[in-house]
Design a protein around this motif. Structure first.
Motif, PDB file in Angstrom:
ATOM      1  N   GLU A 120      31.042  34.119 -34.489  1.00 53.77           N
ATOM      2  CA  GLU A 120      32.042  33.388 -34.009  1.00 53.77           C
ATOM      3  C   GLU A 120      33.478  34.133 -34.339  1.00 53.77           C
ATOM      4  N   LEU A 121      33.292  35.078 -35.531  1.00 55.50           N
ATOM      5  CA  LEU A 121      34.354  35.698 -35.756  1.00 55.50           C
ATOM      6  C   LEU A 121      34.563  36.891 -34.833  1.00 55.50           C
ATOM      7  N   GLN A 133      23.482  30.702 -41.350  1.00 58.36           N
ATOM      8  CA  GLN A 133      24.726  30.517 -41.273  1.00 58.36           C
ATOM      9  C   GLN A 133      25.861  31.589 -41.391  1.00 58.36           C
ATOM     10  N   ASN A 134      25.547  32.564 -42.358  1.00 60.63           N
ATOM     11  CA  ASN A 134      26.381  33.809 -42.214  1.00 60.63           C
ATOM     12  C   ASN A 134      26.503  34.384 -41.015  1.00 60.63           C
ATOM     13  N   GLN A 135      25.341  34.667 -40.157  1.00 59.81           N
ATOM     14  CA  GLN A 135      25.127  35.311 -39.017  1.00 59.81           C
ATOM     15  C   GLN A 135      26.108  34.434 -38.009  1.00 59.81           C
ATOM     16  N   GLN A 136      25.857  33.057 -37.820  1.00 56.38           N
ATOM     17  CA  GLN A 136      26.681  32.471 -37.040  1.00 56.38           C
ATOM     18  C   GLN A 136      28.195  32.620 -37.068  1.00 56.38           C
ATOM     19  N   ILE A 137      28.579  32.615 -38.481  1.00 56.48           N
ATOM     20  CA  ILE A 137      29.837  32.898 -38.685  1.00 56.48           C
ATOM     21  C   ILE A 137      30.411  34.290 -38.357  1.00 56.48           C
TER      22      ILE A 137
END
Length: 96
Positions: free
Chosen positions: A89-90, A82-86
């Motif tokens: 996206e950033l 999830q952190n990698q996805q965030i």
């Protein structure tokens, strides 16, 4: 890179990548991938301990602790994904 050169690192990387894909973790940055590689190496040693405990008929309380800790590790893989996805996206937002 691995101690024995690039070829070994590629072989290890594919094993690590398979492990991560099984847990839904994809597209890690190179820095994160190196850290995860170290974590997986540590966890593989703990797997031997877990097997040894099961074979030695350790107390139920001790086996429960190991099970709960294993569950926490698996939850951490979800958080890493999830952190990698965030982060991805950033980066997209910042590149616009």
């Amino acid at each position: 890179m691995g101690l024995f050169g690039k070829k070994e690192s590629l072989n290890n990387k594919s094993k690590v990548q398979i492990y991560l894909e099984d847990r839904g973790v994809n597209n890690l940055s190179e820095d994160s991938f190196i850290q995860v590689e170290k974590i997986i190496s540590d966890l593989s040693g703990n797997g031997l301990i877990k097997t040894g405990m099961a074979l030695s008929f350790a107390k139920a309380e001790e086996q429960a602790k190991i099970s709960y800790l294993s569950a926490l590790v698996e939850q951490n893989w979800v958080l890493i994904s999830q952190n990698q996805q965030i982060i991805d996206e950033l980066k997209k937002l910042n590149s616009k």
